[in-house]
Design a protein around this motif. Structure first.
Motif, PDB file in Angstrom:
ATOM      1  N   LYS A  19       8.492 -34.193  17.076  1.00 39.23           N
ATOM      2  CA  LYS A  19       8.705 -34.990  18.280  1.00 39.23           C
ATOM      3  C   LYS A  19       8.560 -36.468  17.938  1.00 39.23           C
ATOM      4  O   LYS A  19       7.594 -36.879  17.288  1.00 39.23           O
ATOM      5  CB  LYS A  19       7.721 -34.592  19.370  1.00 39.23           C
ATOM      6  CG  LYS A  19       8.041 -33.252  20.017  1.00 39.23           C
ATOM      7  CD  LYS A  19       7.180 -32.994  21.245  1.00 39.23           C
ATOM      8  CE  LYS A  19       7.604 -31.709  21.934  1.00 39.23           C
ATOM      9  NZ  LYS A  19       6.816 -31.453  23.174  1.00 39.23           N
ATOM     10  N   VAL A  20       9.572 -37.243  18.361  1.00 38.71           N
ATOM     11  CA  VAL A  20       9.579 -38.683  18.073  1.00 38.71           C
ATOM     12  C   VAL A  20       9.970 -39.440  19.335  1.00 38.71           C
ATOM     13  O   VAL A  20      10.441 -38.856  20.324  1.00 38.71           O
ATOM     14  CB  VAL A  20      10.575 -39.021  16.941  1.00 38.71           C
ATOM     15  CG1 VAL A  20      10.192 -38.316  15.652  1.00 38.71           C
ATOM     16  CG2 VAL A  20      11.997 -38.658  17.349  1.00 38.71           C
ATOM     17  N   ALA A  21       9.811 -40.736  19.299  1.00 35.56           N
ATOM     18  CA  ALA A  21      10.221 -41.576  20.428  1.00 35.56           C
ATOM     19  C   ALA A  21      11.747 -41.596  20.520  1.00 35.56           C
ATOM     20  O   ALA A  21      12.443 -41.524  19.497  1.00 35.56           O
ATOM     21  CB  ALA A  21       9.689 -42.987  20.242  1.00 35.56           C
ATOM     22  N   PRO A  22      12.317 -41.684  21.715  1.00 37.41           N
ATOM     23  CA  PRO A  22      13.767 -41.762  21.860  1.00 37.41           C
ATOM     24  C   PRO A  22      14.317 -42.984  21.122  1.00 37.41           C
ATOM     25  O   PRO A  22      13.618 -43.999  20.976  1.00 37.41           O
ATOM     26  CB  PRO A  22      13.980 -41.899  23.371  1.00 37.41           C
ATOM     27  CG  PRO A  22      12.730 -41.352  23.980  1.00 37.41           C
ATOM     28  CD  PRO A  22      11.626 -41.702  23.014  1.00 37.41           C
ATOM     29  N   PRO A  23      15.551 -42.923  20.630  1.00 34.03           N
ATOM     30  CA  PRO A  23      16.119 -44.056  19.899  1.00 34.03           C
ATOM     31  C   PRO A  23      16.347 -45.263  20.802  1.00 34.03           C
ATOM     32  O   PRO A  23      16.615 -45.118  21.997  1.00 34.03           O
ATOM     33  CB  PRO A  23      17.449 -43.505  19.373  1.00 34.03           C
ATOM     34  CG  PRO A  23      17.807 -42.413  20.337  1.00 34.03           C
ATOM     35  CD  PRO A  23      16.503 -41.800  20.738  1.00 34.03           C
ATOM     36  N   GLN A  24      16.229 -46.434  20.232  1.00 34.73           N
ATOM     37  CA  GLN A  24      16.513 -47.677  20.943  1.00 34.73           C
ATOM     38  C   GLN A  24      17.827 -48.234  20.401  1.00 34.73           C
ATOM     39  O   GLN A  24      17.934 -48.547  19.221  1.00 34.73           O
ATOM     40  CB  GLN A  24      15.384 -48.683  20.738  1.00 34.73           C
ATOM     41  CG  GLN A  24      14.028 -48.196  21.241  1.00 34.73           C
ATOM     42  CD  GLN A  24      14.021 -47.978  22.744  1.00 34.73           C
ATOM     43  OE1 GLN A  24      14.415 -48.859  23.510  1.00 34.73           O
ATOM     44  NE2 GLN A  24      13.580 -46.798  23.170  1.00 34.73           N
ATOM     45  N   LEU A  83      29.712 -40.118  13.754  1.00 36.91           N
ATOM     46  CA  LEU A  83      29.235 -40.031  12.373  1.00 36.91           C
ATOM     47  C   LEU A  83      28.087 -41.014  12.176  1.00 36.91           C
ATOM     48  O   LEU A  83      28.173 -42.169  12.598  1.00 36.91           O
ATOM     49  CB  LEU A  83      30.388 -40.371  11.424  1.00 36.91           C
ATOM     50  CG  LEU A  83      30.104 -40.465   9.925  1.00 36.91           C
ATOM     51  CD1 LEU A  83      29.730 -39.095   9.383  1.00 36.91           C
ATOM     52  CD2 LEU A  83      31.328 -41.010   9.195  1.00 36.91           C
ATOM     53  N   LEU A  84      27.024 -40.541  11.544  1.00 36.00           N
ATOM     54  CA  LEU A  84      25.881 -41.390  11.219  1.00 36.00           C
ATOM     55  C   LEU A  84      25.527 -41.246   9.739  1.00 36.00           C
ATOM     56  O   LEU A  84      25.775 -40.188   9.144  1.00 36.00           O
ATOM     57  CB  LEU A  84      24.661 -40.993  12.057  1.00 36.00           C
ATOM     58  CG  LEU A  84      24.665 -41.361  13.544  1.00 36.00           C
ATOM     59  CD1 LEU A  84      23.429 -40.768  14.222  1.00 36.00           C
ATOM     60  CD2 LEU A  84      24.692 -42.875  13.734  1.00 36.00           C
ATOM     61  N   PRO A  85      24.914 -42.255   9.137  1.00 33.83           N
ATOM     62  CA  PRO A  85      24.475 -42.112   7.748  1.00 33.83           C
ATOM     63  C   PRO A  85      23.251 -41.227   7.615  1.00 33.83           C
ATOM     64  O   PRO A  85      22.964 -40.693   6.554  1.00 33.83           O
ATOM     65  CB  PRO A  85      24.171 -43.550   7.324  1.00 33.83           C
ATOM     66  CG  PRO A  85      23.838 -44.253   8.598  1.00 33.83           C
ATOM     67  CD  PRO A  85      24.718 -43.629   9.643  1.00 33.83           C
ATOM     68  N   MET A  86      22.514 -41.039   8.718  1.00 30.15           N
ATOM     69  CA  MET A  86      21.335 -40.165   8.733  1.00 30.15           C
ATOM     70  C   MET A  86      20.862 -40.001  10.177  1.00 30.15           C
ATOM     71  O   MET A  86      21.214 -40.786  11.059  1.00 30.15           O
ATOM     72  CB  MET A  86      20.201 -40.751   7.890  1.00 30.15           C
ATOM     73  CG  MET A  86      19.700 -42.100   8.374  1.00 30.15           C
ATOM     74  SD  MET A  86      18.391 -42.799   7.352  1.00 30.15           S
ATOM     75  CE  MET A  86      17.115 -41.564   7.537  1.00 30.15           C
ATOM     76  N   GLY A  87      20.103 -38.919  10.427  1.00 32.06           N
ATOM     77  CA  GLY A  87      19.445 -38.758  11.713  1.00 32.06           C
ATOM     78  C   GLY A  87      20.230 -38.090  12.813  1.00 32.06           C
ATOM     79  O   GLY A  87      19.804 -38.101  13.968  1.00 32.06           O
ATOM     80  N   ALA A  88      21.369 -37.448  12.493  1.00 24.29           N
ATOM     81  CA  ALA A  88      22.203 -36.849  13.547  1.00 24.29           C
ATOM     82  C   ALA A  88      21.641 -35.540  14.084  1.00 24.29           C
ATOM     83  O   ALA A  88      22.040 -35.107  15.169  1.00 24.29           O
ATOM     84  CB  ALA A  88      23.622 -36.625  13.033  1.00 24.29           C
ATOM     85  N   TRP A  89      20.721 -34.903  13.357  1.00 21.83           N
ATOM     86  CA  TRP A  89      20.158 -33.638  13.819  1.00 21.83           C
ATOM     87  C   TRP A  89      19.005 -33.935  14.775  1.00 21.83           C
ATOM     88  O   TRP A  89      17.833 -33.767  14.465  1.00 21.83           O
ATOM     89  CB  TRP A  89      19.659 -32.808  12.648  1.00 21.83           C
ATOM     90  CG  TRP A  89      20.733 -32.483  11.647  1.00 21.83           C
ATOM     91  CD1 TRP A  89      22.088 -32.640  11.793  1.00 21.83           C
ATOM     92  CD2 TRP A  89      20.536 -31.941  10.337  1.00 21.83           C
ATOM     93  NE1 TRP A  89      22.741 -32.239  10.659  1.00 21.83           N
ATOM     94  CE2 TRP A  89      21.825 -31.802   9.748  1.00 21.83           C
ATOM     95  CE3 TRP A  89      19.421 -31.566   9.599  1.00 21.83           C
ATOM     96  CZ2 TRP A  89      22.005 -31.296   8.454  1.00 21.83           C
ATOM     97  CZ3 TRP A  89      19.585 -31.061   8.332  1.00 21.83           C
ATOM     98  CH2 TRP A  89      20.864 -30.922   7.773  1.00 21.83           C
ATOM     99  N   SER A  90      19.352 -34.367  15.962  1.00 20.88           N
ATOM    100  CA  SER A  90      18.360 -34.842  16.913  1.00 20.88           C
ATOM    101  C   SER A  90      18.889 -34.666  18.329  1.00 20.88           C
ATOM    102  O   SER A  90      20.107 -34.624  18.541  1.00 20.88           O
ATOM    103  CB  SER A  90      18.055 -36.320  16.640  1.00 20.88           C
ATOM    104  OG  SER A  90      17.069 -36.808  17.514  1.00 20.88           O
ATOM    105  N   GLU A  91      17.991 -34.564  19.301  1.00 18.25           N
ATOM    106  CA  GLU A  91      18.424 -34.417  20.690  1.00 18.25           C
ATOM    107  C   GLU A  91      19.167 -35.645  21.176  1.00 18.25           C
ATOM    108  O   GLU A  91      20.088 -35.535  21.998  1.00 18.25           O
ATOM    109  CB  GLU A  91      17.214 -34.134  21.583  1.00 18.25           C
ATOM    110  CG  GLU A  91      16.632 -32.748  21.386  1.00 18.25           C
ATOM    111  CD  GLU A  91      15.426 -32.494  22.273  1.00 18.25           C
ATOM    112  OE1 GLU A  91      15.284 -31.350  22.752  1.00 18.25           O
ATOM    113  OE2 GLU A  91      14.626 -33.429  22.481  1.00 18.25           O
ATOM    114  N   GLN A  92      18.782 -36.813  20.700  1.00 23.80           N
ATOM    115  CA  GLN A  92      19.462 -38.058  21.071  1.00 23.80           C
ATOM    116  C   GLN A  92      19.658 -38.920  19.829  1.00 23.80           C
ATOM    117  O   GLN A  92      18.814 -38.926  18.929  1.00 23.80           O
ATOM    118  CB  GLN A  92      18.657 -38.838  22.114  1.00 23.80           C
ATOM    119  CG  GLN A  92      18.563 -38.171  23.473  1.00 23.80           C
ATOM    120  CD  GLN A  92      17.747 -38.996  24.458  1.00 23.80           C
ATOM    121  OE1 GLN A  92      17.466 -40.172  24.239  1.00 23.80           O
ATOM    122  NE2 GLN A  92      17.362 -38.373  25.569  1.00 23.80           N
TER     123      GLN A  92
END
Length: 313
Positions: A19-24, A83-92
């Motif tokens: 669990k992490v903070a939502p992206p800004q 497309l992202l360089p990293m971090g796409a496996w996420s709810e947001q």
């Protein structure tokens, strides 16, 4: 807080939920609620090899929940693929609008999620051959996500296309994707000569396969090196390469290519081709993202062809 997948050496397949903070979002980024993402062997390998915590993931499809503050790109509620360089496996995720394309209602999130890495790689690799009508193309890794897309796109270009497969059963998949001929057994790669020489070679195997294919290039031919699934080293016959003249060995890295391409427009093109049934994503596995460890392991071990897509509830 939102859930995301991170690398963890103590977890199965080196992957765990956190669990992490939502992206800004930055002004040029849109916030997207991710509905599905596809897996690629490259990111699985990177995740398995990671010794530090990171957030893997390249492909995603979902719904815009906050448009970019710059006023550009898809608006709130739009269905998108990106497309992202990293971090796409996420709810947001926060995604640059330059890497984000709106998709039509007829395209499922699963279909869309297969397009960024595999679809764009196939498209951009084929473009290295220029006008393909009447040319001869050889594609290795034909039963993978990139390979199956490349065969379908190449067949529509009017080229004569030769592919590869490890078994007769898999060879049929390559023929269905539009290949004119299929070489069965990677150890028999030299037999590809009977259909050459080739104006364009797309190789994801590397090693001895790459070395054996370079002499099969036609004058002014191009070999696009996408990967090195068999070996990261190759012994090249430099005498043949130099004395034949005019041949090109092109090193391909999608992250670098994306900086010089209209990614959003090209994702829209691929999406349209899927809707028109001119491009068919071969999705072999669909599962909930809670099954990431199992699906990632099976993909790495090549237990299925085509793509794997995971859905986020």
């Amino acid at each position: 807080m939102i859930r995301t997948i991170v690398t963890d050496p103590l977890a199965p397949s080196n992957l765990a939920f956190k669990k992490v903070a939502p992206p800004q979002a930055m002004p040029w980024e849109a916030l997207v609620q991710v509905k599905a993402f596809s897996l690629n062997r490259g990111e699985i390998k990177d995740a398995n090899d990671s010794k530090a915590s990171s957030r893997p993931g390249w492909d995603f499809a979902g719904i815009v929940i906050e448009p970019a503050k710059s006023g550009t790109g898809p608006q709130k509620g739009a269905r998108v693929v990106g497309l992202l360089p990293m971090g796409a496996w996420s709810e947001q995720v926060a995604a640059p609008v330059a890497m984000l394309a709106e998709i039509p209602e007829k395209l499922t999130f699963a279909e869309a999620a297969t397009l960024p890495v595999a679809g764009l790689t196939a498209l951009y690799a084929l473009r290295k051959g220029g006008m393909l009508l009447g040319k001869r193309i050889f594609i290795t890794g034909s039963t993978g996500g990139v390979g199956l897309f490349a065969h379908q796109l190449a067949a529509q270009s009017g080229a004569f296309v030769v592919g590869t497969a490890s078994t007769e059963e898999k060879a049929e998949l390559v023929r269905e994707a539009g290949s004119d001929e299929v070489i069965i057994g990677y150890s028999a790669i030299l037999s590809a000569r009977q259909f050459g020489p080739y104006d364009l070679v797309i190789d994801s195997v590397g090693g001895n396969t790459l070395a054996a294919l370079l002499p099969q290039l036609a004058p002014q031919g191009v070999c696009v090196a996408l990967g090195f699934s068999s070996s990261n080293t190759a012994t090249i016959d430099m005498m043949n390469l130099v004395t034949s003249g005019g041949k090109t060995l092109y090193s391909f890295f999608l992250g670098e290519e994306a900086t010089r391409q209209a990614v959003a427009d090209d994702l829209s093109l691929l999406a349209r081709l899927v809707i028109e049934k001119r491009l068919i994503p071969r999705i072999e596995v669909e599962a909930n993202w809670n099954d990431i460890a199992t699906v990632a392991r099976d993909l790495k071990e090549r237990k299925f062809s085509g793509k794997a897509v995971l859905h986020i509830d």
